[in-house]
Design a protein around this motif. Structure first.
Motif, PDB file in Angstrom:
ATOM      1  N   VAL A 128       0.858  -1.182   0.000  1.00  0.00           N
ATOM      2  CA  VAL A 128       0.000   0.000   0.000  1.00  0.00           C
ATOM      3  C   VAL A 128       0.896   1.233   0.000  1.00  0.00           C
ATOM      4  CG1 VAL A 128      -0.250   0.022   2.538  1.00  0.00           C
ATOM      5  CG2 VAL A 128      -1.952   1.178   1.110  1.00  0.00           C
ATOM      6  N   TRP A 129       0.538   2.209  -0.827  1.00  0.00           N
ATOM      7  CA  TRP A 129       1.249   3.489  -0.866  1.00  0.00           C
ATOM      8  C   TRP A 129       0.530   4.461   0.044  1.00  0.00           C
ATOM      9  CZ3 TRP A 129       5.891   4.131  -2.996  1.00  0.00           C
ATOM     10  CH2 TRP A 129       6.316   3.207  -3.959  1.00  0.00           C
ATOM     11  N   VAL A 130       1.301   5.151   0.896  1.00  0.00           N
ATOM     12  CA  VAL A 130       0.737   6.093   1.862  1.00  0.00           C
ATOM     13  C   VAL A 130       1.485   7.417   1.732  1.00  0.00           C
ATOM     14  CG1 VAL A 130       0.250   6.511   4.307  1.00  0.00           C
ATOM     15  CG2 VAL A 130       0.267   4.163   3.434  1.00  0.00           C
ATOM     16  N   LEU A 131       0.743   8.525   1.717  1.00  0.00           N
ATOM     17  CA  LEU A 131       1.410   9.822   1.686  1.00  0.00           C
ATOM     18  C   LEU A 131       2.346   9.935   2.890  1.00  0.00           C
ATOM     19  CD1 LEU A 131      -1.473  12.265   0.645  1.00  0.00           C
ATOM     20  CD2 LEU A 131       0.268  11.200  -0.800  1.00  0.00           C
ATOM     21  N   THR A 132       3.566  10.335   2.615  1.00  0.00           N
ATOM     22  CA  THR A 132       4.596  10.404   3.656  1.00  0.00           C
ATOM     23  C   THR A 132       4.134  11.214   4.858  1.00  0.00           C
ATOM     24  OG1 THR A 132       6.289  10.173   1.954  1.00  0.00           O
ATOM     25  CG2 THR A 132       7.005  11.039   4.090  1.00  0.00           C
ATOM     26  N   ASP A 133       3.429  12.317   4.620  1.00  0.00           N
ATOM     27  CA  ASP A 133       3.003  13.197   5.714  1.00  0.00           C
ATOM     28  C   ASP A 133       1.682  12.792   6.352  1.00  0.00           C
ATOM     29  OD1 ASP A 133       5.284  14.698   5.379  1.00  0.00           O
ATOM     30  OD2 ASP A 133       4.311  16.213   4.128  1.00  0.00           O
ATOM     31  N   ASN A 134       1.104  11.668   5.940  1.00  0.00           N
ATOM     32  CA  ASN A 134      -0.164  11.223   6.522  1.00  0.00           C
ATOM     33  C   ASN A 134       0.138  10.307   7.720  1.00  0.00           C
ATOM     34  OD1 ASN A 134      -2.693  10.271   7.156  1.00  0.00           O
ATOM     35  ND2 ASN A 134      -3.281   9.843   5.044  1.00  0.00           N
ATOM     36  N   ALA A 135       0.464  10.931   8.836  1.00  0.00           N
ATOM     37  CA  ALA A 135       0.860  10.184  10.031  1.00  0.00           C
ATOM     38  C   ALA A 135      -0.246   9.259  10.534  1.00  0.00           C
ATOM     39  CB  ALA A 135       1.276  11.153  11.133  1.00  0.00           C
ATOM     40  N   THR A 136      -1.496   9.675  10.422  1.00  0.00           N
ATOM     41  CA  THR A 136      -2.607   8.845  10.897  1.00  0.00           C
ATOM     42  C   THR A 136      -2.687   7.537  10.125  1.00  0.00           C
ATOM     43  OG1 THR A 136      -3.829  10.834  11.537  1.00  0.00           O
ATOM     44  CG2 THR A 136      -5.108   8.801  11.275  1.00  0.00           C
ATOM     45  N   ALA A 137      -2.614   7.615   8.796  1.00  0.00           N
ATOM     46  CA  ALA A 137      -2.678   6.395   7.979  1.00  0.00           C
ATOM     47  C   ALA A 137      -1.451   5.521   8.209  1.00  0.00           C
ATOM     48  CB  ALA A 137      -2.805   6.755   6.503  1.00  0.00           C
ATOM     49  N   ARG A 138      -0.297   6.136   8.299  1.00  0.00           N
ATOM     50  CA  ARG A 138       0.926   5.358   8.521  1.00  0.00           C
ATOM     51  C   ARG A 138       0.822   4.574   9.827  1.00  0.00           C
ATOM     52  NH1 ARG A 138       6.243   8.543   6.559  1.00  0.00           N
ATOM     53  NH2 ARG A 138       7.057   6.486   7.084  1.00  0.00           N
ATOM     54  N   GLU A 142       0.853   0.512  10.277  1.00  0.00           N
ATOM     55  CA  GLU A 142       1.894  -0.064  11.133  1.00  0.00           C
ATOM     56  C   GLU A 142       1.268  -0.920  12.234  1.00  0.00           C
ATOM     57  OE1 GLU A 142       4.042   3.470  12.257  1.00  0.00           O
ATOM     58  OE2 GLU A 142       5.024   3.590  10.277  1.00  0.00           O
ATOM     59  N   ARG A 143       0.188  -0.456  12.831  1.00  0.00           N
ATOM     60  CA  ARG A 143      -0.506  -1.250  13.857  1.00  0.00           C
ATOM     61  C   ARG A 143      -1.075  -2.531  13.275  1.00  0.00           C
ATOM     62  NH1 ARG A 143      -4.106   3.088  15.635  1.00  0.00           N
ATOM     63  NH2 ARG A 143      -5.663   1.479  15.311  1.00  0.00           N
ATOM     64  N   ALA A 144      -1.361  -2.533  11.963  1.00  0.00           N
ATOM     65  CA  ALA A 144      -1.919  -3.720  11.308  1.00  0.00           C
ATOM     66  C   ALA A 144      -0.825  -4.646  10.773  1.00  0.00           C
ATOM     67  CB  ALA A 144      -2.849  -3.296  10.180  1.00  0.00           C
ATOM     68  N   GLY A 145       0.437  -4.381  11.111  1.00  0.00           N
ATOM     69  CA  GLY A 145       1.523  -5.277  10.718  1.00  0.00           C
ATOM     70  C   GLY A 145       2.255  -4.897   9.450  1.00  0.00           C
ATOM     71  N   TYR A 146       1.961  -3.743   8.889  1.00  0.00           N
ATOM     72  CA  TYR A 146       2.664  -3.275   7.696  1.00  0.00           C
ATOM     73  C   TYR A 146       3.942  -2.560   8.116  1.00  0.00           C
ATOM     74  CZ  TYR A 146      -1.450  -4.161   4.800  1.00  0.00           C
ATOM     75  OH  TYR A 146      -2.484  -4.764   4.144  1.00  0.00           O
ATOM     76  N   ALA A 147       4.947  -2.612   7.255  1.00  0.00           N
ATOM     77  CA  ALA A 147       6.203  -1.905   7.507  1.00  0.00           C
ATOM     78  C   ALA A 147       6.663  -1.251   6.211  1.00  0.00           C
ATOM     79  CB  ALA A 147       7.269  -2.871   8.025  1.00  0.00           C
ATOM     80  N   ALA A 148       7.210  -0.056   6.343  1.00  0.00           N
ATOM     81  CA  ALA A 148       7.774   0.619   5.172  1.00  0.00           C
ATOM     82  C   ALA A 148       8.895  -0.257   4.621  1.00  0.00           C
ATOM     83  CB  ALA A 148       8.287   1.996   5.568  1.00  0.00           C
ATOM     84  N   ASP A 149       8.910  -0.437   3.286  1.00  0.00           N
ATOM     85  CA  ASP A 149       9.916  -1.321   2.691  1.00  0.00           C
ATOM     86  C   ASP A 149      11.020  -0.576   1.948  1.00  0.00           C
ATOM     87  OD1 ASP A 149       8.725  -0.581   0.292  1.00  0.00           O
ATOM     88  OD2 ASP A 149       8.009  -2.586  -0.216  1.00  0.00           O
ATOM     89  N   GLY A 150      11.055   0.746   2.098  1.00  0.00           N
ATOM     90  CA  GLY A 150      12.124   1.535   1.487  1.00  0.00           C
ATOM     91  C   GLY A 150      11.774   2.162   0.154  1.00  0.00           C
ATOM     92  N   ALA A 151      10.698   1.725  -0.483  1.00  0.00           N
ATOM     93  CA  ALA A 151      10.299   2.298  -1.773  1.00  0.00           C
ATOM     94  C   ALA A 151       9.579   3.623  -1.543  1.00  0.00           C
ATOM     95  CB  ALA A 151       9.402   1.336  -2.536  1.00  0.00           C
ATOM     96  N   VAL A 152       9.893   4.611  -2.369  1.00  0.00           N
ATOM     97  CA  VAL A 152       9.228   5.909  -2.313  1.00  0.00           C
ATOM     98  C   VAL A 152       8.895   6.345  -3.738  1.00  0.00           C
ATOM     99  CG1 VAL A 152      10.293   6.648  -0.150  1.00  0.00           C
ATOM    100  CG2 VAL A 152      11.420   7.152  -2.311  1.00  0.00           C
ATOM    101  N   GLN A 153       7.900   7.186  -3.849  1.00  0.00           N
ATOM    102  CA  GLN A 153       7.535   7.773  -5.134  1.00  0.00           C
ATOM    103  C   GLN A 153       6.874   9.117  -4.856  1.00  0.00           C
ATOM    104  OE1 GLN A 153       4.787   5.051  -7.029  1.00  0.00           O
ATOM    105  NE2 GLN A 153       3.034   5.768  -5.859  1.00  0.00           N
TER     106      GLN A 153
END
Length: 171
Positions: A128-138, A142-153
């Motif tokens: 899933v792509w998340v806006l970097t500044d969207n702290a709530t979605a991030r 993260e609470r659901a077990g997702y982790a940033a994998d280093g890819a950005v766009q």
């Protein structure tokens, strides 16, 4: 409580309402106001109707409905659209909840249904792509077990480049 089911054509206006109001609430101060101000339920509903005329293979739209049958959330999942990932990766294209109901568990219910559909389609991981500044979605992912994998766009919104970070979760 809520139930999650596949979206039907009859849900288009409700889903468009949730999407437009969700964007305006979630991305206020992140995306240019000019871009958000131009978003309308009517224009979004036209786009959703075109989708129902030409559905994409492997893409599933889900809605969460309350006890009265009112659509209160929407999610869309399908094959990963980017490059550099295996065919066993799916992508969560969107997940929005009526802003007044955020924190009530609807998002978690939708995400659970998304995971079940992704597994049924044979995906081993979900991105899933998340806006970097969207702290709530991030934080939600993260609470659901997702982790940033280093890819950005980055995407352009009214001449403003807005960065996104990709999250991944094994299923």
């Amino acid at each position: 409580m809520w139930t999650v089911r596949e979206m039907t054509e009859a849900d288009i206006v409700a889903v468009s309402g949730i999407r437009v109001v969700g964007w305006k609430a979630a991305y206020d101060g992140i995306l240019p106001q000019s871009y958000l101000d131009r978003m309308t339920v009517e224009a979004d509903a036209q786009e959703r109707r075109r989708y129902f005329e030409r559905p994409k293979r492997g893409v599933v739209n889900l809605v969460a409905v309350d006890a009265q049958g009112t659509v209160v959330g929407w999610a869309c999942v399908g094959p990963y659209r980017g490059t550099g990932s295996s065919a066993t990766a799916g992508e969560l294209y969107a997940l929005y909840v009526q802003p007044s109901l955020i924190g009530s568990g609807i998002g978690r219910a939708l995400l659970g249904a998304v995971h079940a559909h992704a597994l049924a389609q044979g995906f081993e991981s979900l991105l899933v792509w998340v806006l970097t500044d969207n702290a709530t979605a991030r934080h939600f992912y993260e609470r659901a077990g997702y982790a940033a994998d280093g890819a950005v766009q980055s995407d352009d919104y009214d001449g403003v480049s807005v960065s996104e970070v990709r999250y991944r979760r094994s299923l």
